[in-house]
Design an enzyme around this catalytic site. Structure first.
Site, short mmCIF file in Angstrom:
data_model
loop_
_atom_site.label_atom_id
_atom_site.label_comp_id
_atom_site.label_asym_id
_atom_site.label_seq_id
_atom_site.Cartn_x
_atom_site.Cartn_y
_atom_site.Cartn_z
N LYS A 50 -23.92 10.28 -1.38
CA LYS A 50 -22.73 11.08 -1.64
C LYS A 50 -22.54 11.56 -3.08
O LYS A 50 -21.58 12.26 -3.36
CB LYS A 50 -21.49 10.25 -1.27
N ARG A 94 -2.75 6.51 5.70
CA ARG A 94 -1.79 7.26 4.90
C ARG A 94 -1.12 8.34 5.72
O ARG A 94 0.08 8.47 5.76
CB ARG A 94 -2.50 7.95 3.71
N HIS A 147 -4.97 2.56 -2.98
CA HIS A 147 -5.84 1.43 -2.64
C HIS A 147 -5.21 0.12 -3.09
O HIS A 147 -5.21 -0.87 -2.36
CB HIS A 147 -7.20 1.58 -3.33
N SER A 176 -8.86 10.08 -3.52
CA SER A 176 -9.77 10.06 -4.68
C SER A 176 -10.31 11.46 -4.96
O SER A 176 -10.43 11.87 -6.11
CB SER A 176 -10.93 9.09 -4.42
#
Lengths: 167, 167, 167, 167, 167, 167
Positions: free
Chosen positions: F43, F92, F19, F130
Site C-alpha cells: 500500500k 464510525r 483510533h 487517516s
C-alpha cells in the site's frame, strides 16, 4: 445584506449535464456563484486544468452571476480568500451522501464559519459520473445524454488522439 | 417465442462460488446463458483473459445451456451483437446495489431495449469477492470455502510462481 | 421448455406508474406474468382487494401475457399453487434493497426452489410510492405524474367521498 | 434581487437542539426564514400545533429574520402561498437521505420551480430525534443534551400530567 | 479485575436463532451475561413478558454464565442498577447499523461510562427478525429454520388459539 | 477464567484521535489489548511500519494493559499466534459497516473460533480518516482536531521534507 457568494467546487473532468443541473439550481441561492476547479495534480485528469476551465467557460457564459476559477490549496482556504462562506454540492445517490457528509463535517471542523449546502441533482442525471462518461467515451459509446455537444466533441477529440489514455 | 438469451458479464478474476451460484440460479430464466468475460486491459488482472475463460470453461461444462466468451467493447454493444436483450447480475450486499443501479440505468440510457435482471447471491457467498479471495490466497490462507478446488489450485500455482504479484 | 410463469406480488393500493413500468419490463422474462395482489387484511388498505383487482385489470388488459389475481396465504404457497417458480420484484431506491433482500432470502429458505428476480424501476418513477401518492391525493395535490388517469380518477372519488380517510 | 424566503418545514414535536442548529445555519441563506409547523392531524402528536408554535416562538425570538407558522395543506402549496421558492431541510444520518431524496424529488415533480436545499446537522445532534427524546422523557431520562431547558420543562410537565401517554 | 457483566437487551418476542447465536458469541466477553427483556407495554407484544422470560429460560439454561431478567425503565438505568457497564447488541444487516448507532450514541450521551459492543450475527440468520417470523407463523408457514423447536411449538399454540392476533 | 486478549488491527498510518478513542473504550473488554499494525507492503504507507509503531508507542504508554506489535501475515494467523480469540474494530459511519461486515464474516469462515467485536467511535471523530488527515496535512491545513500534537508534529516533518509525497 452583504453579497452572498457561493463556491461550487469539483474536479469537473469534464463538466457533465449533472453539474450544469446543480449550477442552474444553485444560482437562486447566491448573488455570485463560482465554479471552482480543483487542479488535483495527483489524480492525472483526462483534461488539464486549463482545458477544464475553458470547457466550463463555454457552458456557463449564459449565466450572468456564474464564473469559473481554479484552485490548488485546501478548499476552505480558497473559500476564505474569495470572502465566501458557503460551499454548494450536488447529491445524486445515497453513496454520495456519506462522502459528502464526511467532507462537510471535516470542513466545518477546519473552518466553523463556512457551511456546505446541498441540492439534489435531477433524477435524469442521477447515474452520470465523470468517470463513467470517460469510460463510455473511450470505448466509443454515445455520451450525448450525459454531457453537452461541446463536451462530447472534446471527449471525442481527446480519445481520437490517444485511444489508450487511462480513464 | 424467440430464444431468450441472457448475458452474465464480469471480470471473473477468478470465478468464485458466488458467481457459480448466480449462474445456477440464472439458468432457469434463459434458453441460453453466456458468461461474458470483460478483458479489461486497464485493470491488470491476476489471470489473463484466456486463463479466465479456461477456468470458467471447466466449471460450466456441466450446464448444457451455459457457455463462455470474452468481450472488449462496451457491454451493450456486445449484448446487441449476441442478439440478446437481457443482462444478468448478482447482488450480494447493499453496497453492490448502488453500483449496479448506476450501471443498469446507464446501460438503459445507452440502449433502452436492453434490460438488467438481478438475482440475490446465496447468503453463504455474501462476503465472497474476487479481490478478497486473491488477497487471502496471496497470504497463504485457505480459500476453499470461496472457490472450487480447480480454482484453488490455479490460485496456488499463480502465487507459488510469483509470490509478490499485486492483488 | 416448460412454461415460464412469473409472479409479481404486491399490495398495489393503488397500482402506480412505477408498478406498470416493472410489468412492462418483466413481460420479456416470462411466458405468463401474474400480478398477485396480497389481500393483507391487517393493513387497512385504501382500496379493498376487489377494487384493487378491478383497477389493475383496466391497466393490464393491453398485455396479452399478463393477468391479475389475489392471494391471502404465504406468498411462497401461492407461487407453488400456480406452479410458478419465479417471483418478480422492482427496485427503486437503496432502502428497497435491504427489505427485498430480507424477503428474498427468507422466501428462499422457506422454499429453496423458488427464486426472486429484480428489475430496476425507471428513474422517472424512483420516488413514486403508493403511500406518498395517497397522501398527496388526500391533500388535493396533482398525482398525474405518478398514476394513470384511471387511477387518478379513482383516488379523487375515494377522497371526495371520505376526505378524512387515513392514508 | 427579490427577497429570498426560505421555508423550514417539520412536525417539531417538540423542536430539538438539532432543529435549532439547522435554523442557525440556515439564516445565512435567506432574508427571511419561516419555521413551518405541519399540523399533521393524523399523527397524534404529543404537543398540539399551538403548543408547538408557542415552544418554537420562545426559541427563535432571538433571531430577527426567523418566524414561525403552521400549515395544514400540501407543503408546496404552502410554499407558493408564502411566495417562497426554497425549502430548507437538515440531514443527520444516512437513513434521512433517502427519505429526504424521495420528498425533494416528489416536490420537484409537483412544483418544478421550488427547490430543496439541505444542510448537515452538527454531529453533536446526529442522533437526536423527536421520537427518541419523547421516549427518554417518558421514562424519566435526562433530555437536557437534546432539547433546550424550556422544552425540557414542557416535556416534564406533559409526562407528569399523563405518564401513560403514547410516544 | 472486577466481574465483567454484559447486558443483552431486547424485546425477544419471541427469541430467535439469531438472538441465540449472539448469546453464544457474547459469552466469551463477559463473566456474566444477562438477557434483559424490555417489557415495552406500549408495543402489544405477541407473548407477554412472563411468557418471553419463560421461553428464554428454556433456551439458555445450558449456559452457566447466562441468565434472564425483565426491565421496564430506561435501559441505562437498568444497566447501572445491575452494576454492569457494557451493553451487547447483534448486527445483522446494514439497516440495523444506523438504528443501533443512534441508540448507542444516545445511551453514551445519557451515561458516558456505559459502552455498547456489537457482534455480527451469523449470515445464516441475517434475515431472521421476530416480526417476520410471527407473520410467517400466523400464515401457517414453517419457521423451524428461524426458531428452536420449543419456540416453534409456542408460536403454533399462540396462533391456534387466536388465528387473528395482530403481528 | 483464561486471560482475555484482544487484537485491535489496522494500518494506523498514522494513528488518529479516532483510533485512540476506540483503544480507550476497548480496554474494559480485555485483560490485554494489542494494537496490531499491518505492515501492508503493497500500500505504500506514508510512515513505514517502524515509524508507525514508534508513534503508537508514544500514545499508548499511559495504558498499562495495551501494547503494540506489527504483523505481515493473514490477520487470523496472527490472532492465533497470540493465543487471542477476539478482534476489536471501530465503526464510525455507515459505509464502514459493510466493509467490516465482509471482513468479519470472512475471518469467521477462515477461523470459526475467532470473533470480531465492534465499538462505536465517538461522534466527534466520526469523520476522521487517516487518508483525509494526510491530504489536509499535505496541503498545510490544521489537523490538530484529528490527531495528537505528537502525530501532528510527525506529519509536519514528513511533508516538510517531501512536500510532493503521494497521500
Amino acid at each position: 445584506m452583504p453579497e452572498r457568494i457561493g463556491i461550487y467546487p469539483g474536479t469537473f473532468d469534464p463538466i457533465t449535464r449533472g453539474h450544469l443541473d446543480i449550477i442552474e439550481r444553485g444560482i437562486r441561492l447566491f448573488d455570485t456563484l463560482i465554479v471552482a476547479v480543483a487542479s488535483n495534480p495527483g489524480k492525472a485528469p483526462l483534461f488539464d486544468v486549463n482545458e477544464r476551465l475553458e470547457i466550463i467557460g463555454g457552458e456557463i457564459k449564459k449565466y450572468k452571476s456564474v464564473r469559473s476559477e481554479s484552485f490548488d490549496c485546501l478548499l476552505i482556504d480558497y473559500v476564505k480568500k474569495k470572502k465566501a462562506s458557503t460551499i454548494l454540492r450536488g447529491l445524486r445517490v445515497m453513496s454520495d451522501f456519506e462522502y459528502e457528509f464526511q467532507m462537510a463535517l471535516t470542513n466545518r471542523k477546519l473552518a466553523p464559519g463556512i457551511e456546505t449546502v446541498f441540492m439534489m441533482t435531477s433524477e435524469s442525471y442521477a447515474t452520470v459520473s465523470s468517470r463513467l462518461i470517460k469510460e463510455i467515451a473511450r470505448l466509443g459509446g454515445d455520451v450525448s445524454g450525459f454531457v453537452t455537444p461541446a463536451v462530447e466533441k472534446r471527449l471525442r477529440e481527446k480519445f481520437r488522439k490517444n485511444p489508450g489514455v487511462a480513464t
